[in-house]
Design a protein around this motif. Structure first.
Motif, short mmCIF file in Angstrom:
data_model
loop_
_atom_site.label_atom_id
_atom_site.label_comp_id
_atom_site.label_asym_id
_atom_site.label_seq_id
_atom_site.Cartn_x
_atom_site.Cartn_y
_atom_site.Cartn_z
N SER A 14 15.52 12.37 -1.99
CA SER A 14 14.28 11.81 -2.55
C SER A 14 14.51 11.22 -3.93
O SER A 14 15.54 11.48 -4.57
CB SER A 14 13.22 12.91 -2.65
OG SER A 14 13.74 13.96 -3.43
N VAL A 33 9.32 10.54 -3.89
CA VAL A 33 9.32 9.69 -2.70
C VAL A 33 10.43 10.23 -1.79
O VAL A 33 11.60 10.25 -2.18
CB VAL A 33 9.63 8.21 -3.07
CG1 VAL A 33 9.85 7.38 -1.81
CG2 VAL A 33 8.51 7.63 -3.92
N GLU A 38 9.31 8.31 3.93
CA GLU A 38 8.59 7.16 3.38
C GLU A 38 9.34 5.84 3.51
O GLU A 38 8.75 4.78 3.33
CB GLU A 38 8.21 7.44 1.93
CG GLU A 38 7.25 8.64 1.87
CD GLU A 38 6.84 8.99 0.48
OE1 GLU A 38 6.31 8.10 -0.22
OE2 GLU A 38 7.04 10.14 0.07
N ALA A 67 12.98 2.69 -3.05
CA ALA A 67 12.22 3.88 -3.49
C ALA A 67 11.64 3.68 -4.89
O ALA A 67 10.58 4.23 -5.22
CB ALA A 67 13.13 5.11 -3.46
N ARG A 70 8.45 1.88 -4.38
CA ARG A 70 7.47 2.84 -3.85
C ARG A 70 6.89 3.73 -4.95
O ARG A 70 5.69 3.98 -5.04
CB ARG A 70 8.14 3.78 -2.82
CG ARG A 70 8.18 3.30 -1.43
CD ARG A 70 6.80 2.93 -0.95
NE ARG A 70 6.95 1.99 0.13
CZ ARG A 70 7.12 2.36 1.40
NH1 ARG A 70 7.07 3.61 1.75
NH2 ARG A 70 7.30 1.44 2.32
N MET A 71 7.80 4.24 -5.77
CA MET A 71 7.38 5.18 -6.82
C MET A 71 6.42 4.51 -7.80
O MET A 71 5.36 5.06 -8.13
CB MET A 71 8.64 5.67 -7.57
CG MET A 71 8.35 6.60 -8.71
SD MET A 71 7.58 8.13 -8.16
CE MET A 71 9.02 9.02 -7.58
N ARG A 74 3.06 3.82 -6.38
CA ARG A 74 2.25 5.03 -6.28
C ARG A 74 1.68 5.43 -7.64
O ARG A 74 0.50 5.76 -7.77
CB ARG A 74 3.12 6.17 -5.74
CG ARG A 74 2.38 7.50 -5.79
CD ARG A 74 2.99 8.53 -4.92
NE ARG A 74 3.42 7.97 -3.67
CZ ARG A 74 4.33 8.52 -2.88
NH1 ARG A 74 4.89 9.65 -3.22
NH2 ARG A 74 4.65 7.96 -1.76
#
Ligand code: XUL
Length: 527
Positions: A14, A33, A38, A67, A70-71, A74
């Motif tokens: 992750s 993540v 994900e 990622a 994504r992070m 978010r």
């Protein structure tokens, strides 16, 4: 306006982010993540890609980049204002390497916020996947490097560790041997911990001495590339590696990609990355020589900070640069929880029964018995042929509970002595650190106080604290590490366990008996 510092830990399974506010001594947010869940399009299981050969373990570097998007999506969606971030530092799983073409600097410098990172970085990979620390397919290359540098002890003296399969140098050598054309197309080799900062800063980032030491390529005493090690590894390697820079170096301001896409301030600083273990050292508050952490997990790990560079003559453990400036060691003992559980199960006990058995037996078992708990092959000391050896103890003996913990602590005491630093305090972490009887044996054998630490994300926290430290240094403010970590890396209140003088004496007397028993056993199995 709040001043936040961001730590990102790109680990095996992750990406974790921790945002801290040092003025309030508070963690503002912690998010992860998970790669498999994900980013399923990368096809990983537990974050890795397996091959038919079980020794080959890789991961997709584009997944690590995706990622990041994504992070930040978010954190933004949750309403966190990333404009408050003053500096960001990265922690990465150690040893993993990323291979980039000569176009990488130009592409990194012009990332377009209208498109995702993975899509833009895909054309600059000269190798689509990255070998990671779980890969053990380079025994032949380790042997070749070891022979070229004059033996295992010489490699350890030079680079801080003997040649290990997962270390980056042997991995680079294998790449050059098996795919010379792709190696020729490679203009830049990054570690996970320098790849992520390269994306964040939009330029190729240096490697720090913490993670550089995990490559078998860095001179551990000067913390610079070692020409002989480079020569023994692959042709023209020097021009493919970035410089090594101290862990607090600022790579540059964050790339406009992150300013425009996620609202970071254009003045946010990107700090040089480091390995997850060096970052955990900081996240556990081990900022002075003699401060040690013992993680009681599947295997037990002993981490320690030391000022001077010392390397084990017997190749025990690793020496890495510490982000606080000196050095750190990492020594792994494979028969950790596994051995404790085997003893517990053999005796038909639960953990309460195991603890009671420790409480009801005297330190060093009053001189009565010893065990070498090598249920599995052991890393420290090196035991390839497993087998439990007992002296004065029978398999069903309740005293085995104390004997196994004493053996584990005594092995740590003996096999970390080469550091030349006696532990002044120990921070105990990991599942078994909840057991106060085990912590009492730890305090008595090591003759120092033990504090319990509850760690969820010590590497990400350590990275955030490194970001804070680097920003203080960049602002010209004296940055004392004890002050940096205060209020963040603190033990569980009331968890201190002190050594008992009588027990300390019993273990001083036990040490030569245990050491002789171990030596005899190692000789008998030809280790
Ligand atoms: C250290 C090592 C692992 C990885 C895990 O040498 O291989 O601890 O750093 O991410």
């Amino acid at each position: 306006m709040a001043r936040w510092f961001l730590g990102l830990d790109s680990s095996t399974q992750s990406l974790t982010a921790i945002l801290i506010d040092p003025e309030a001594r508070a963690i503002v947010a912690e998010r992860s993540v998970n790669f498999d869940a994900e980013l399923p399009e990368y096809g990983t299981r537990n974050g890795v890609l397996r091959a038919a050969d079980p020794t080959v373990v890789h991961a997709p570097p584009l997944m690590w980049a995706a990622a990041l998007d994504r992070m930040f999506e978010r954190l933004r969606a949750e309403g966190r204002s990333l404009a408050n971030v003053v500096a960001v530092a990265v922690s990465g799983q150690q040893h993993g390497s990323v291979y980039l073409t000569a176009d990488a600097p130009a592409v990194l410098a012009r990332l377009d916020p209208a498109h995702g990172l993975a899509e833009q970085l895909q054309p600059v990979l000269s190798r689509p996947s990255s070998p990671i620390w779980m890969d053990s397919s380079t025994t032949a290359e380790c042997d070749e490097i070891t022979a070229a540098l004059g033996g295992a002890a010489a490699v350890a003296r030079r680079t801080g560790s003997a040649a290990f399969e997962r270390f980056t140098g042997p991995q680079i050598r294998k790449f050059w041997k098996t795919d010379p054309a792709a190696y020729a197309r490679t203009a830049h080799i990054a570690l996970v911990s320098s790849f992520i900062p390269s994306i964040l800063a939009g330029r190729i980032a240096p490697i720090d001495p913490g993670d550089g030491a995990g490559m078998n390529l860095m001179d551990i005493s000067t913390k610079q590339w070692d020409p002989a090690a480079l020569e023994a590894t692959a042709p023209d390697l020097a021009r493919r590696l970035p410089p090594i820079a101290p862990s607090h170096t600022v790579v540059g301001p964050i790339s406009s990609y992150f300013v425009r896409r996620y609202g970071f301030s254009p003045s946010a600083m990107v700090v040089v990355g480091s390995g997850d273990n060096p970052c955990s050292l900081v996240g556990l508050g081990l900022v002075r020589s003699g401060m040690v952490a013992i993680s009681l997990g599947t295997s037990d790990t002993y981490f320690g900070a030391m000022d001077e560079c010392r390397v084990s003559e017997h190749g025990e453990g690793h020496v890495f640069g510490s982000p606080t400036g000196g050095y750190m060691t990492l020594v792994c003992f494979k028969n950790g929880s596994l051995a404790r559980e085997r003893v517990r199960d053999e005796l038909g006990l639960d953990w309460d029964g195991f603890s009671r058995a420790i409480r009801e037996t005297p330190p060093a078992l009053g001189g009565r018995g010893l065990v070498l708990p090598w249920y599995d092959p052991e890393i420290t000391p090196r035991v390839l042929v497993p087998g439990v050896r007992r002296r004065g103890l029978q398999p069903g003996d309740l005293a085995m509970c104390r004997a196994v913990v004493e053996a584990q602590m005594m092995a740590m005491r003996i096999h970390t002595r080469w550091m030349g630093v006696r532990p002044a305090s120990i921070h105990a972490t990991g599942g078994a650190s909840a057991n106060v009887e085990i912590l009492q044996v730890m305090a008595d054998v090591h003759a120092c106080p033990v504090h319990r630490f509850e760690t969820t994300a010590s590497a990400a926290l350590g990275a955030a604290l490194r970001a804070y430290h680097a920003a203080e240094v960049a602002a010209g403010r004296p940055a004392d590490w004890s002050e940096i970590v205060r209020g963040f890396a603190e033990p569980v209140a009331g968890s201190r366990v002190d050594p008992r003088p009588e027990a300390v004496r019993a273990y001083d007397a036990m040490e030569p008996r245990y050491a002789a028993f171990e030596q005899e056993a190692l000789k008998a199995i030809g280790a």
